[in-house]
Design an enzyme around this catalytic site. Structure first.
Site: not given
Ligand code: GTP
Length: 451
Positions: A34-35, A38, A63, A324-325, A327-328
């Site tokens: 995750g994170d 996506k 996200h 995100v929620t 802060g961990r």
């Molecule tokens: P979950 O659905 O909770 O698993 O999260 P996610 O996979 O949707 O991740 P999310 O879109 O929240 O992205 C995580 C963070 O990474 C966000 O703050 C994005 O802006 C950042 N981010 C995404 N791609 C990049 C990148 O290529 N470079 C940088 N520096 N930040 C990125």
């Protein structure tokens, strides 16, 4: 021999000829824990999609999508909801807390989200997450924390997702269709469901009369949004509409294929797309795996490439790896090909979106895990099911030279430093899956399209 009508006996009868749509459903899945980012990949593809769907999970994912000055925050809504020409579908595999969904809508309306009610469909088969499911989630975590046998807490988000899926599997859950049917039946089933949970958790307190009244009102708000999304999606497919499915959570959190029990309660891999939306497998087209250029993990559980040192701190700080929620701080480590092979085998990625490459910009050298060994030296060929085994392995790495250059302004593959390209190509070679996009920053513009 022919009969009086001239038909040959035994000859094949005329059978209906099946016509298949020419388009295929595009899927975006998290390939690690995750994170991975996506959100940005989905946002990029959602703009040109007619239908954007969620197929599993609940509001435990999330996200942020940045459009101009507005920063939208999505947990249960498909991020396609901001595209005024796309329909967003919450499929039968999703579990929905209605109060929190309406709160999420309200918050995003304040940021500029408009006319969402014309573009949102929720499956009549989707299950409802109740407040008491969320309370039970907390109580179960408390009980686990007292368990000395090893599991400890699972680190759930306490959004009631696990207990709601338990109700679903236990066949006493309540669905959207129940809410919109005879309300007296719904009320009785809700009272029964609360009673059975109170028997299991005597400390649970529920104001059932208040709860019933709340749902009586939700029923009317929900009526225009609830639909048979299976036939809706099928019709869209036949009309060659572009359909995008945004996976929530990630493969290593999948209840079957992830690092059980430190997983979520749904299938967040490709199977969840079919079961969570009612889409036949032959209609699935491109499956994009979102891979972060390194690995992160939230909460407890084995993490073979974890860096409990300055390097881990650097990745965390540069990558902003904090929940995100909550802060961990997220746990950080090197990219792990064993995980990605496992994830790719299950999901059949047609291409990869490699995100956050820019976070590695300052490193002298970068490692990639390519193999696992038992302590006695025996190679472990596949990603282990047993978490004790996973916690007790030696990792084999390849070391790649870093590029020590800012990549955040690179916009084409050719703009990337040679060593960054070598890193990307090494991942492609090890996984045998092409990298289609490379993320070098947070903005929409900082996504390099490789092909
Ligand atoms: P979950 O659905 O909770 O698993 O999260 P996610 O996979 O949707 O991740 P999310 O879109 O929240 O992205 C995580 C963070 O990474 C966000 O703050 C994005 O802006 C950042 N981010 C995404 N791609 C990049 C990148 O290529 N470079 C940088 N520096 N930040 C990125």
């Amino acid at each position: 021999m022919a009969d009086v009508n001239g038909l040959q006996h035994g000859s094949p009868r005329k059978r209906p000829r099946k016509t298949d749509p020419t388009n295929r459903v595009v899927v975006v899945l998290g390939a690690q824990w995750g994170d991975e980012g996506k959100g940005k990949v989905v946002d990029m593809l959602a703009g040109s999609s007619d239908v954007v769907c969620r197929c599993q999970g609940g509001n435990n994912a999330g996200h942020t999508v940045v459009v101009g000055d507005a920063e939208y925050d999505f947990h249960i809504l498909p991020s396609g909801i901001i595209n005024s020409s796309a329909v967003s579908v919450i499929g039968n595999g999703v579990v929905v807390h209605l109060g929190q969904m309406f709160d999420e809508i309200k918050k995003n309306e304040a940021k500029g989200l408009k006319d969402w009610e014309k573009r949102l469909l929720i499956s009549d088969r989707a299950h409802i997450v109740f407040d008491f499911h969320q309370s039970v989630d907390g109580l179960q975590e408390q009980e686990r924390s007292k368990d000395t046998s090893g599991t400890k807490t699972l680190g759930t988000t306490k959004k009631g997702i696990g207990p709601c899926y338990s109700s679903k599997a236990g066949r006493h859950g309540l669905r959207m269709t129940d809410l919109l049917g005879d309300f007296s039946v719904f009320e009785q089933r809700l009272r029964n469901l609360v009673d059975s949970h109170k028997r299991m958790f005597p400390v649970l307190t529920v104001n059932i009369d208040e709860e019933v009244e709340k749902y009586r009102q939700y029923a009317e708000r929900m009526r225009p949004l609830v639909a048979n999304t299976i036939s809706y999606i099928h019709k869209c497919l036949m009309e060659d509409k572009k359909i995008l499915v945004e996976g929530a959570n990630a493969t290593m959190l999948d209840i079957d294929f992830g690092t059980y029990p430190y997983v979520t309660s749904s299938n967040c891999s490709i199977g969840g797309v079919c079961t969570g939306l009612g889409i036949a497998p032959q209609y699935i087209g491109d499956v994009y795996g979102v891979v972060k250029a390194y690995t992160t993990r939230v909460g407890v559980g084995a993490f073979p490439t974890e860096l409990n040192n300055e390097m881990g701190d650097l990745l965390r700080t540069r990558g902003g790896e904090f929940g995100v929620t909550t802060g961990r701080p997220r746990r950080c480590g090197w990219l792990d090909i064993m995980i990605l092979r496992h994830s790719s085998m299950i999901n059949g990625y047609t291409a990869i979106a490699l995100t956050k490459l820019d976070i590695l910009d300052q490193l002298e050298e970068i490692k990639i895990a390519i193999g696992y060994f038992k302590k006695d030296g025996e190679r472990i060929e596949h990603f282990p099911a047993n978490m004790d085994e996973l916690a007790d392995i030696e990792v084999e790495y390849v070391t790649m030279p870093g590029w020590k250059q800012d990549t955040s302004q690179c916009r084409t593959y050719g703009d990337l430093p040679e060593n960054a390209r070598n890193y990307v190509e090494k991942i492609e070679e090890l996984l045998n899956v092409p990298v289609k996009w490379i993320g070098v920053g947070k903005s929409r513009a900082s996504m390099i399209t490789v092909f």
